[in-house]
Design a protein around this motif. Structure first.
Motif, PDB file in Angstrom:
ATOM      1  N   GLN A  38      -7.197  10.650   1.571  1.00  0.00           N
ATOM      2  CA  GLN A  38      -7.556  11.449   2.737  1.00  0.00           C
ATOM      3  C   GLN A  38      -8.953  12.057   2.612  1.00  0.00           C
ATOM      4  OE1 GLN A  38      -5.522  11.485   5.376  1.00  0.00           O
ATOM      5  NE2 GLN A  38      -4.137  10.169   4.215  1.00  0.00           N
ATOM      6  N   ASP A  39      -9.599  11.840   1.469  1.00  0.00           N
ATOM      7  CA  ASP A  39     -10.942  12.357   1.256  1.00  0.00           C
ATOM      8  C   ASP A  39     -11.941  11.527   2.047  1.00  0.00           C
ATOM      9  OD1 ASP A  39     -13.362  13.301   0.384  1.00  0.00           O
ATOM     10  OD2 ASP A  39     -12.826  13.307  -1.742  1.00  0.00           O
ATOM     11  N   PRO A  40     -12.716  12.124   2.972  1.00  0.00           N
ATOM     12  CA  PRO A  40     -13.658  11.333   3.771  1.00  0.00           C
ATOM     13  C   PRO A  40     -14.779  10.720   2.948  1.00  0.00           C
ATOM     14  CG  PRO A  40     -13.995  13.680   4.151  1.00  0.00           C
ATOM     15  CD  PRO A  40     -12.753  13.556   3.332  1.00  0.00           C
ATOM     16  N   TYR A  41     -15.002  11.210   1.714  1.00  0.00           N
ATOM     17  CA  TYR A  41     -16.069  10.689   0.870  1.00  0.00           C
ATOM     18  C   TYR A  41     -15.562   9.699  -0.176  1.00  0.00           C
ATOM     19  CZ  TYR A  41     -18.442  14.658   2.967  1.00  0.00           C
ATOM     20  OH  TYR A  41     -18.960  15.559   3.871  1.00  0.00           O
ATOM     21  N   GLN A  42     -14.273   9.435  -0.187  1.00  0.00           N
ATOM     22  CA  GLN A  42     -13.696   8.454  -1.097  1.00  0.00           C
ATOM     23  C   GLN A  42     -12.640   7.655  -0.352  1.00  0.00           C
ATOM     24  OE1 GLN A  42     -12.132  10.255  -4.663  1.00  0.00           O
ATOM     25  NE2 GLN A  42     -14.057   9.979  -5.757  1.00  0.00           N
ATOM     26  N   GLN A  43     -12.990   6.430  -0.020  1.00  0.00           N
ATOM     27  CA  GLN A  43     -12.033   5.573   0.672  1.00  0.00           C
ATOM     28  C   GLN A  43     -11.314   4.707  -0.363  1.00  0.00           C
ATOM     29  OE1 GLN A  43     -15.492   5.142   2.587  1.00  0.00           O
ATOM     30  NE2 GLN A  43     -14.826   7.173   3.187  1.00  0.00           N
ATOM     31  N   ARG A  44     -10.058   5.082  -0.655  1.00  0.00           N
ATOM     32  CA  ARG A  44      -9.284   4.383  -1.670  1.00  0.00           C
ATOM     33  C   ARG A  44      -7.853   4.143  -1.192  1.00  0.00           C
ATOM     34  NH1 ARG A  44     -11.097   6.155  -7.760  1.00  0.00           N
ATOM     35  NH2 ARG A  44     -13.330   6.394  -7.350  1.00  0.00           N
ATOM     36  N   LEU A  45      -7.217   3.145  -1.816  1.00  0.00           N
ATOM     37  CA  LEU A  45      -5.824   2.825  -1.565  1.00  0.00           C
ATOM     38  C   LEU A  45      -5.071   2.854  -2.882  1.00  0.00           C
ATOM     39  CD1 LEU A  45      -6.104  -0.254   0.850  1.00  0.00           C
ATOM     40  CD2 LEU A  45      -5.748   2.138   1.474  1.00  0.00           C
ATOM     41  N   ILE A  46      -3.803   3.273  -2.823  1.00  0.00           N
ATOM     42  CA  ILE A  46      -2.908   3.237  -3.978  1.00  0.00           C
ATOM     43  C   ILE A  46      -1.931   2.083  -3.768  1.00  0.00           C
ATOM     44  CG2 ILE A  46      -1.293   4.503  -5.421  1.00  0.00           C
ATOM     45  CD1 ILE A  46      -4.130   5.646  -5.347  1.00  0.00           C
ATOM     46  N   LEU A  47      -1.884   1.151  -4.726  1.00  0.00           N
ATOM     47  CA  LEU A  47      -1.058  -0.046  -4.627  1.00  0.00           C
ATOM     48  C   LEU A  47       0.102   0.033  -5.611  1.00  0.00           C
ATOM     49  CD1 LEU A  47      -3.954  -2.676  -4.547  1.00  0.00           C
ATOM     50  CD2 LEU A  47      -2.949  -1.417  -2.630  1.00  0.00           C
TER      51      LEU A  47
ATOM     52  N   VAL B 179       0.857  -1.184   0.000  1.00  0.00           N
ATOM     53  CA  VAL B 179       0.000   0.000   0.000  1.00  0.00           C
ATOM     54  C   VAL B 179       0.894   1.236   0.000  1.00  0.00           C
ATOM     55  CG1 VAL B 179      -1.754   1.298   1.259  1.00  0.00           C
ATOM     56  CG2 VAL B 179      -1.851  -1.196   1.194  1.00  0.00           C
ATOM     57  N   LEU B 180       0.827   2.016  -1.071  1.00  0.00           N
ATOM     58  CA  LEU B 180       1.651   3.213  -1.185  1.00  0.00           C
ATOM     59  C   LEU B 180       1.030   4.414  -0.482  1.00  0.00           C
ATOM     60  CD1 LEU B 180       2.728   2.946  -4.936  1.00  0.00           C
ATOM     61  CD2 LEU B 180       3.957   2.148  -2.903  1.00  0.00           C
ATOM     62  N   ALA B 181      -0.284   4.532  -0.549  1.00  0.00           N
ATOM     63  CA  ALA B 181      -0.958   5.689   0.050  1.00  0.00           C
ATOM     64  C   ALA B 181      -2.426   5.364   0.221  1.00  0.00           C
ATOM     65  CB  ALA B 181      -0.782   6.938  -0.821  1.00  0.00           C
ATOM     66  N   ALA B 182      -3.071   6.135   1.097  1.00  0.00           N
ATOM     67  CA  ALA B 182      -4.508   6.015   1.329  1.00  0.00           C
ATOM     68  C   ALA B 182      -5.141   7.375   1.108  1.00  0.00           C
ATOM     69  CB  ALA B 182      -4.795   5.514   2.742  1.00  0.00           C
TER      70      ALA B 182
ATOM     71  N   GLU C 138     -14.341  -6.989   8.417  1.00  0.00           N
ATOM     72  CA  GLU C 138     -13.330  -7.816   9.058  1.00  0.00           C
ATOM     73  C   GLU C 138     -11.924  -7.354   8.698  1.00  0.00           C
ATOM     74  OE1 GLU C 138     -13.947 -11.238  11.022  1.00  0.00           O
ATOM     75  OE2 GLU C 138     -15.178  -9.499  11.478  1.00  0.00           O
ATOM     76  N   ALA C 139     -11.748  -6.783   7.523  1.00  0.00           N
ATOM     77  CA  ALA C 139     -10.426  -6.326   7.085  1.00  0.00           C
ATOM     78  C   ALA C 139      -9.984  -5.106   7.892  1.00  0.00           C
ATOM     79  CB  ALA C 139     -10.453  -5.990   5.595  1.00  0.00           C
ATOM     80  N   ARG C 140      -8.691  -4.901   7.932  1.00  0.00           N
ATOM     81  CA  ARG C 140      -8.109  -3.750   8.632  1.00  0.00           C
ATOM     82  C   ARG C 140      -8.105  -2.556   7.675  1.00  0.00           C
ATOM     83  NH1 ARG C 140      -4.793  -4.815  12.988  1.00  0.00           N
ATOM     84  NH2 ARG C 140      -3.315  -3.231  12.273  1.00  0.00           N
ATOM     85  N   VAL C 141      -9.258  -1.916   7.558  1.00  0.00           N
ATOM     86  CA  VAL C 141      -9.424  -0.814   6.615  1.00  0.00           C
ATOM     87  C   VAL C 141      -8.488   0.338   6.988  1.00  0.00           C
ATOM     88  CG1 VAL C 141     -11.061   0.830   5.636  1.00  0.00           C
ATOM     89  CG2 VAL C 141     -11.811  -1.499   6.202  1.00  0.00           C
ATOM     90  N   ASN C 142      -7.707   0.799   6.004  1.00  0.00           N
ATOM     91  CA  ASN C 142      -6.749   1.901   6.187  1.00  0.00           C
ATOM     92  C   ASN C 142      -5.658   1.586   7.205  1.00  0.00           C
ATOM     93  OD1 ASN C 142      -7.864   3.693   4.312  1.00  0.00           O
ATOM     94  ND2 ASN C 142      -9.341   4.476   5.795  1.00  0.00           N
ATOM     95  N   ARG C 143      -5.487   0.320   7.554  1.00  0.00           N
ATOM     96  CA  ARG C 143      -4.417  -0.049   8.489  1.00  0.00           C
ATOM     97  C   ARG C 143      -3.534  -1.161   7.948  1.00  0.00           C
ATOM     98  NH1 ARG C 143      -7.366  -1.530  13.882  1.00  0.00           N
ATOM     99  NH2 ARG C 143      -8.859  -2.376  12.378  1.00  0.00           N
ATOM    100  N   SER C 144      -3.774  -1.621   6.733  1.00  0.00           N
ATOM    101  CA  SER C 144      -2.991  -2.695   6.137  1.00  0.00           C
ATOM    102  C   SER C 144      -1.877  -2.106   5.284  1.00  0.00           C
ATOM    103  CB  SER C 144      -3.884  -3.606   5.286  1.00  0.00           C
ATOM    104  OG  SER C 144      -4.860  -4.239   6.074  1.00  0.00           O
TER     105      SER C 144
END
Length: 318
Positions: free
Chosen positions: A134-143, A129-132, A263-269
């Motif tokens: 920060q927009d509260p209305y868009q929960q996304r991860l950059i891989l 995970v490179l980045a998460a 169950e997943a560790r959202v924004n913590r993996s």
């Protein structure tokens, strides 16, 4: 004409002068040692000599210090590499173990539908995970994996605890994944206890999911485990998605709603797994044929996994 050759002189001539000087120095040293043992008058001289010789002592110790430093750097690099390998192994093992609870209940219902010779394999690729977002209305991860590694839009993303989301944008060496808690994300799920199938959508708060399409008489309880369903051919079945925290039902209404925590560790993996679906389908429904085989980390077969979904099954829209 004969010439008389002169006798050659040796390069180092033996002389008694050197032996006498060595003997005198030895006697002088013995005298100084005797005087030092008897009195403390030479203590200042000894201290001054030690101070004068300290640069030479420091210089003589540098090769050993340099050797120890090089050994430390080499050992540190080996330890970091071993730690990263253990992290990757732990992630793969946890992704296998997490399916045991779902498969135990699933086996009782689907054993008659499975063929004894139908052996399925789940292919997975480890990504950082490179980045998460920060927009509260868009929960996304950059891989850090992209089309060069065979990643495609709609690909399922999990961590060591459960389903995280799916890939929505792919670049050459990176990809963007939409989390299950995003309000634009929906995933087909199954109540592990009863086999009831429904859709779980993100609530946009980054912490929970909603099951808004439950019949009023649905058999669902608090603490029920929701696992991924293979409907649509996008998500492999049997992976934990969320656990029911609250069931809301108003008398007289046709539908009820359940709130579940992922169950997943959202924004913590920091590391995730990209899964290839059983059908290997892309977003447009076509079969993926250009997946690089050397990019896969093949998991052991899971005989109790349900049979493949039909290729004409409708896909779930993220």
């Amino acid at each position: 004409m004969n010439t008389l050759s002169r006798p050659r002189r040796p390069l180092f001539q033996r002389s008694g002068t050197g032996s006498r000087r060595a003997l005198v120095l030895a006697l002088l040293c013995l005298a100084l040692i005797a005087v030092d043992l008897q009195t403390e008058r030479l203590a200042p001289l000894r201290s001054a000599a030690m101070v004068a010789a300290s640069p030479l002592v420091w210089l003589a110790e540098q090769p050993a210090e340099l050797r120890r430093f090089v050994n430390f750097i080499s050992l540190r690099a080996e330890e970091l590499e071993a730690y990263e390998q253990l992290q990757r192994t732990h992630l793969r093992l946890m992704s296998r173990v997490q399916r045991v609870e779902a498969l135990e209940a699933e086996n009782r219902r689907l054993r008659a539908l499975l063929s004894s010779t139908d052996v399925l394999e789940a292919r997975a690729l480890v990504a950082e995970v490179l980045a998460a977002s920060q927009d509260p209305y868009q929960q996304r991860l950059i891989l850090n994996r992209g089309s060069e590694h065979g990643v495609y839009r709609g690909q399922a993303v999990i961590d060591a605890s459960g389903v995280l989301g799916q890939v929505v944008r792919v670049h050459a060496r990176s990809a963007s994944a939409l989390l299950v808690t995003d309000p634009d994300h929906g995933i087909p799920v199954e109540v592990n206890r009863t086999g009831l199938q429904t859709i779980a959508v993100g609530r946009g708060d980054g912490q929970s999911l909603s099951l808004p399409y439950l019949p009023g008489n649905a058999d669902i309880r608090v603490d029920d485990l929701l696992v991924s369903s293979s409907l649509g051919g996008r998500f492999p079945s049997g992976y934990p998605v969320a656990r029911v925290r609250e069931v809301r039902y108003e008398p007289g209404q046709s539908f009820m709603e359940a709130i579940a925590l992922p169950e997943a560790r959202v924004n913590r993996s920091r590391q995730v797994l990209l899964l290839w679906s059983e059908e290997g389908l892309g977003e447009d429904g076509t079969r993926i044929e250009t997946i690089p085989e050397d990019a896969f980390e093949v998991m052991p077969p899971t005989p109790s996994e349900p049979a493949k979904a039909p290729e004409n099954e409708a896909e779930e829209t993220p």
